[in-house]
Design an enzyme around this catalytic site. Structure first.
Site, PDB file in Angstrom:
ATOM      1  N   SER A 156      10.121 -12.453  31.093  1.00  0.00           N
ATOM      2  CA  SER A 156      10.458 -11.936  32.408  1.00  0.00           C
ATOM      3  C   SER A 156       9.286 -12.031  33.393  1.00  0.00           C
ATOM      4  CB  SER A 156      10.975 -10.506  32.266  1.00  0.00           C
ATOM      5  OG  SER A 156      11.673 -10.090  33.420  1.00  0.00           O
ATOM      6  N   ASP A 340      22.487 -13.646  29.707  1.00  0.00           N
ATOM      7  CA  ASP A 340      21.324 -13.295  30.512  1.00  0.00           C
ATOM      8  C   ASP A 340      21.712 -13.090  31.966  1.00  0.00           C
ATOM      9  OD1 ASP A 340      18.618 -13.060  31.374  1.00  0.00           O
ATOM     10  OD2 ASP A 340      18.008 -14.434  29.790  1.00  0.00           O
ATOM     11  N   HIS A 371      19.107 -10.456  28.561  1.00  0.00           N
ATOM     12  CA  HIS A 371      17.787 -10.686  29.150  1.00  0.00           C
ATOM     13  C   HIS A 371      16.669 -10.483  28.131  1.00  0.00           C
ATOM     14  CE1 HIS A 371      14.633 -10.959  32.066  1.00  0.00           C
ATOM     15  NE2 HIS A 371      14.309  -9.679  31.992  1.00  0.00           N
TER      16      HIS A 371
END
Length: 397
Positions: A156, A340, A371
């Protein structure tokens, strides 16, 4: 609405929050080689001093049966910490020849949490200075550890920072593994002046500059630094977000203040997220992760304040990675979950741009994962990553 955490426990956790050190150790203790080593591996928590009063928290896993010749550095995402990868450390550390270094980014986890303060001329300057805040500390850590080249895996926001690091120090990276990285696609609510950008980046007359007169040299503009150049916004469209959210975001209000300053409601808010996020885990692990997350969220605010400099409201990058990957010169793997919320098609496009420039790059989708790919389907995620580690070492599968 019934909250997962009862009020009495919430009051206790608010009055005496879980120790982040203890909570981290509890999560990592689910590993078969920590705190005590097993037959092939040992692990230890390290406080790597960058400068007086500033440290990086590291969880290092070393194989004891052979010499480790390669180093995998693992970075977490926004609001997280190194222990989030606890379900992956066992398999990844089983690969011969590799030493693992999981880090808390500066301003996160148990790393130092200095006050986040930058002075910038504009929002783009703020982006680069916020990136430098993390890049510089990561490079300091690498030098302190004496690592010549690393393979860098990051999730991320950590993935976003890793790209910025690789652009600055490509000679230090063997391979990038970007796990659902933030900030890849362009912001759909910004109209960019691409023509101006292309003109700025066009080749200059550097080859003939020696033939120019002194006055001509003084007025000739040098070519912009591609690592510090970005498409200019011509206009910004109205975002479909509440005005109060945009207002708070642009004034750099951290979302974690609502956990820190709402009394017993703070632990209950955290429990709403942790009980859902970690619902697939055994109860002891879910409880340990709740305490860990609560410790992360309630610790002194620091690196979290970078997010509003790097991303616009709505979580789109102010300077999208898709506009920067043409300058990325290291082999890169982009990993996304099949469910995701990040745009995997943007990662696929980024990989295509890199391949067109002669840089090995591919995009992989992990089934039955969101995610947090590494947590949702660790077996498949670890398989994809260990394949990359074998390629780095030039070992046939």
């Amino acid at each position: 609405m019934q909250l997962p955490l009862d009020f009495r426990t919430a009051v206790d956790q608010w009055w005496s929050p879980p120790s982040l050190e203890v909570a981290e150790r509890q999560v990592l203790s689910f590993l078969p080689f920590y705190p005590e080593p097993d037959a092939t591996r040992k692990a230890e928590s390290l406080a790597v001093e960058l400068s007086p009063g500033r440290i990086i928290n590291e969880f290092e896993i070393t194989r004891t049966t052979e010499e480790s010749t390669d180093d995998l550095v693992i970075l977490h995402g926004y609001g997280a910490g190194l222990a989030f990868f606890y379900r992956n450390f066992n398999r990844l550390s089983s690969v011969p020849g590799w030493r693992l270094h999981a880090l808390d980014l500066l301003g996160y986890g148990r790393s130092s949490r200095p006050r986040f303060r930058i002075k910038a001329a504009d929002k783009y300057d703020a982006v680069y200075k916020a990136e430098d805040w993390f890049i510089d500390s990561l490079e300091q850590w690498r030098i302190k550890k004496g690592l010549e080249k690393i393979t860098l895996m990051a999730h991320s926001m950590g993935g976003y920072i890793s790209v910025a690091y690789a652009l600055r120090y490509p000679e230090r990276i063997k391979r990038l593994i970007l796990v659902s990285p933030a900030g890849v696609p362009r912001d759909p609510f910004v109209v960019h002046d691409d023509a101006a950008y292309e003109r700025a980046m066009a080749p200059t007359v550097e080859s003939t500059i020696s033939e120019l007169t002194t006055s001509q040299r003084e007025t000739t503009q040098p070519r912009p630094d591609p690592l510090r150049t970005h498409p200019v916004a011509k206009a910004e469209l109205k975002r479909p977000l509440p005005k109060w959210l945009v207002f708070l975001w642009e004034r750099h209000v951290s979302p974690f203040v609502f956990v820190r300053y709402t009394g017993p409601l703070g632990p209950q808010l955290v429990s709403m997220w942790t009980s859902n996020r970690f619902a697939m885990l055994p109860k002891p692990e879910c409880t340990a992760l709740h305490d860990y997350v609560l410790g992360l969220f309630t610790a002194r605010g620091s690196g979290e304040y970078a997010i509003t400099r790097l991303l616009a409201p709505g979580a789109y990058a102010r300077i999208a990675l898709i506009d920067r990957v043409k300058n990325l010169k290291v082999p890169t793997l982009w990993i996304y979950g099949s469910n995701d919320w990040m745009d995997s098609s943007a990662g696929d496009r980024a990989a295509s741009i890199m391949r067109a420039n002669g840089v090995p790059s591919e995009c992989v989708i992990v089934d039955r994962a969101g995610h947090h790919v590494y947590l949702d389907n660790p077996a498949m995620f670890d398989k994809v990553v260990t394949r990359q580690l074998a390629q780095v070492r030039g070992i046939a599968e």
